[in-house]
Design a protein around this motif. Structure first.
Motif, mmCIF file in Angstrom:
data_model
loop_
_atom_site.group_PDB
_atom_site.id
_atom_site.type_symbol
_atom_site.label_atom_id
_atom_site.label_comp_id
_atom_site.label_asym_id
_atom_site.label_seq_id
_atom_site.Cartn_x
_atom_site.Cartn_y
_atom_site.Cartn_z
ATOM 1 N N ALA A 152 35.622 24.870 39.807
ATOM 2 C CA ALA A 152 36.428 26.037 39.463
ATOM 3 C C ALA A 152 36.164 26.431 38.024
ATOM 4 C CB ALA A 152 37.913 25.729 39.649
ATOM 5 N N ILE A 153 36.525 27.673 37.707
ATOM 6 C CA ILE A 153 36.516 28.111 36.316
ATOM 7 C C ILE A 153 37.886 28.692 35.988
ATOM 8 C CG2 ILE A 153 35.483 30.355 36.970
ATOM 9 C CD1 ILE A 153 34.255 30.384 34.089
ATOM 10 N N LEU A 154 38.441 28.266 34.868
ATOM 11 C CA LEU A 154 39.699 28.808 34.367
ATOM 12 C C LEU A 154 39.381 29.597 33.106
ATOM 13 C CD1 LEU A 154 43.116 26.987 34.024
ATOM 14 C CD2 LEU A 154 42.327 28.608 32.322
ATOM 15 N N ASN A 175 29.200 34.337 40.034
ATOM 16 C CA ASN A 175 30.124 33.878 41.062
ATOM 17 C C ASN A 175 29.805 34.460 42.437
ATOM 18 O OD1 ASN A 175 32.286 31.991 41.263
ATOM 19 N ND2 ASN A 175 33.629 33.677 41.859
ATOM 20 N N ARG A 176 29.066 35.532 42.472
ATOM 21 C CA ARG A 176 28.595 36.007 43.769
ATOM 22 C C ARG A 176 27.655 34.990 44.404
ATOM 23 N NH1 ARG A 176 28.786 41.471 41.600
ATOM 24 N NH2 ARG A 176 26.678 41.240 40.754
ATOM 25 N N PHE A 181 36.177 28.717 42.600
ATOM 26 C CA PHE A 181 37.582 29.120 42.459
ATOM 27 C C PHE A 181 37.764 29.679 41.058
ATOM 28 C CE2 PHE A 181 42.023 28.569 41.468
ATOM 29 C CZ PHE A 181 42.689 28.802 42.676
ATOM 30 N N VAL A 182 38.358 30.876 40.950
ATOM 31 C CA VAL A 182 38.510 31.544 39.659
ATOM 32 C C VAL A 182 39.996 31.721 39.336
ATOM 33 C CG1 VAL A 182 38.036 33.628 38.312
ATOM 34 C CG2 VAL A 182 36.326 32.774 39.944
ATOM 35 N N ALA A 183 40.418 31.156 38.215
ATOM 36 C CA ALA A 183 41.787 31.321 37.719
ATOM 37 C C ALA A 183 41.722 32.049 36.385
ATOM 38 C CB ALA A 183 42.464 29.968 37.544
ATOM 39 N N VAL A 184 42.622 33.012 36.188
ATOM 40 C CA VAL A 184 42.589 33.820 34.963
ATOM 41 C C VAL A 184 43.983 33.908 34.347
ATOM 42 C CG1 VAL A 184 42.058 36.072 33.949
ATOM 43 C CG2 VAL A 184 40.678 35.218 35.867
ATOM 44 N N GLN A 196 37.619 39.449 41.107
ATOM 45 C CA GLN A 196 38.506 39.173 42.236
ATOM 46 C C GLN A 196 39.061 37.740 42.152
ATOM 47 O OE1 GLN A 196 35.710 40.405 45.457
ATOM 48 N NE2 GLN A 196 37.281 41.932 45.924
ATOM 49 N N PRO A 197 39.859 37.481 41.126
ATOM 50 C CA PRO A 197 40.318 36.104 40.871
ATOM 51 C C PRO A 197 41.093 35.518 42.049
ATOM 52 C CG PRO A 197 40.871 37.564 39.043
ATOM 53 C CD PRO A 197 40.427 38.437 40.161
#
Length: 494
Positions: A152-154, A175-176, A181-184, A196-197
């Protein structure tokens, strides 16, 4: 339900998370002020302590690490003393440092001067301008190398010049390919819609600014409950976790309101860094399979633990497990007991410990335990195992098994937690005392300081031994003796 939470939390040690965020150093200068300066009518503070901790996006990385994740931190600093200090702090926390140093910038530092409990002033240093193209390409290169290695990336964007449109565009393209998993958590969430987080975490001020709404203190949740469509259109997030301070949090799944979680009460909260704790715990919960509503409960608990501490604080993995054990009176694991006591100490709560066999519970026991509880905030009771009682009191004892004794004791409101102790090597509670480190060790008045070998361990940790008077003519031994000597009443046959 607590067991489900604990199972998820124990899995926090599995994910690897990449954190991209603004690096700051939070410095606290603490001391006492007893006079005004002769140069101007301002207080003079005699500094007694100087503490520096990771802040900003680095605090989010530290929170993830304390919660058990493997963490790599990507950011930008100057090439100065504060940057070297940041490197030392990241290493101390066990965070993999992928920070780019730029000699045209100064590392962001926020210094607070505190006299007693009063914040007198804060002064900020460092470069907050957008980074130059050369540093921008270095950041993109690091992200390209590191993103495939993580689950994931935060993104913790404090709007301090690190994350440019080009970096966001590059992350979107990466990320495409890798679909992480993307958290912002960002001051301007609309910038990340293209990503599209999977989850975003705005606070109330950030979401009202994003939607162009007036602030409505006391009616925050009510104001936003019908705003799911607007939030989703503005952010494109699969889950929106909107924190509302004393009103808890609203959780939206795309454009639908999923739930409203209540805030967990904390005495004298220190909210600095609470958002970083919340998004960190929410992210790890999702990565270990939690539904959004469950993730919100765990994240709220983690934030409650963090804000009960001073300075920019974190919630440790063991503390979060312990948080969901608080309602479990019966503790079977020494590691869990240690985590519980650590958490209570961090909250400034006074721990009282006592121990005994409690074979046949009577009014003397109840009175004694209530008085012991009144000596502090938390009463932990050690209960001798069956084998331990046989060694201490003979083969006829105990009358009641450990399970029965503990079940009866758990019904007393005075007791916070119970744990069994005693083995063939040591029937004293000293091993428990060394884990609990109680502020007060309570014993009955039939003992004295010299007859308690464990008293030295209590005092070694700065605790106090308190002897409480017993209720006269109330003891298990007397009850058993009375039972054995009372004639059996014979009922005459009709």
């Amino acid at each position: 339900m607590e067991l489900i939470y604990q199972t998820l939390i124990r899995s926090f040690v599995e994910p690897a998370v990449l954190v991209l965020g603004d690096l700051m150093i939070d410095t606290y200068l603490r001391g006492a002020s007893t006079r005004l300066s002769p140069e101007a009518p301002v207080p003079v503070v005699d500094i007694s302590s100087h503490t520096s901790v990771l802040g900003g996006g680095a605090n989010a990385a530290a929170n993830l690490r304390h919660l058990g994740a493997k963490v790599t931190f990507v950011s930008l600093t100057g090439d100065d003393h504060a940057a070297r200090l940041a490197g030392e702090l990241l290493e101390k926390e066990g965070i993999c440092d992928q920070v780019v140093r730029c000699d045209t910038r100064r590392t962001i530092t926020k210094t607070r001067v505190i006299a007693g409990h009063q914040l007198l002033t804060r002064y900020d240093e460092g470069t907050e301008l957008q980074l130059d193209q050369d540093c921008e390409q270095q950041i993109i290169a690091v992200l390209s190398e590191q993103l495939p290695l993580h689950d994931a990336i935060l993104i913790a964007d404090y709007n301090k010049g690190l994350i440019t449109p080009a970096i966001i565009e590059a992350l979107t393209a990466m990320n495409r390919d890798f679909r992480k998993f993307v958290a912002v958590d960002a001051k301007r969430l609309d910038r990340y819609k293209c990503l599209q987080p999977d989850v975003i975490k705005p606070n109330y001020k950030e979401i009202t600014e994003l939607l162009g709404l007036p602030e409505m203190p006391g009616r925050k949740a009510q104001q936003l409950e019908e705003m799911g469509t607007a939030i989703y259109q503005a952010t494109g997030a699969k889950i929106s976790a909107i924190t509302l301070d004393e009103e808890g949090a609203l959780i939206f799944q795309e454009d639908k309101l999923l739930c409203h979680t209540a805030a967990r009460p904390v005495n004298t909260p220190n909210v600095s860094g609470a958002g970083d704790t919340y998004i960190s715990a929410f992210t790890l919960s999702c990565l270990t399979g939690a539904a959004a509503a469950t993730a919100a409960e765990i994240a709220g608990a983690a934030a409650a633990v963090a804000i009960s501490k001073s300075n920019t604080a974190h919630c440790k993995h063991s503390e979060l497990v312990a948080y969901f054990s608080i309602r479990d009176k019966c503790i079977s694991d020494l590691e869990e007991l240690s985590a519980l006591c650590e958490m209570y100490r961090a909250q400034g709560r006074k721990i009282v410990f006592t121990n005994g066999c409690f074979d046949i519970l009577h009014s003397g026991h109840v009175s004694y335990l209530e008085r012991a509880a009144s000596l502090g905030d938390v009463l932990i009771v050690g209960v001798n195992t069956d084998e331990s009682i046989k060694r201490l009191k003979g083969p006829e004892r105990p009358i009641n098994s450990l399970n029965d004794r503990v079940q009866v004791l758990a019904g007393l409101g005075a007791i916070s937690h119970l744990i069994a102790f005693g083995d063939q090597h040591d029937d004293t509670p000293e091993p428990l005392i060394r884990i609990i480190r109680p502020d007060v060790f309570a014993k009955g008045g039939d003992y004295n300081r010299e007859s308690l070998p464990e008293a030295a361990a209590v005092e070694e940790y700065g605790g106090e031994v308190v002897l409480l008077p017993l209720v006269p003519d109330r003891s298990t031994t007397l009850i058993i003796k009375r039972i054995y000597t009372t004639p059996v009443l014979k009922v005459a046959e009709a």
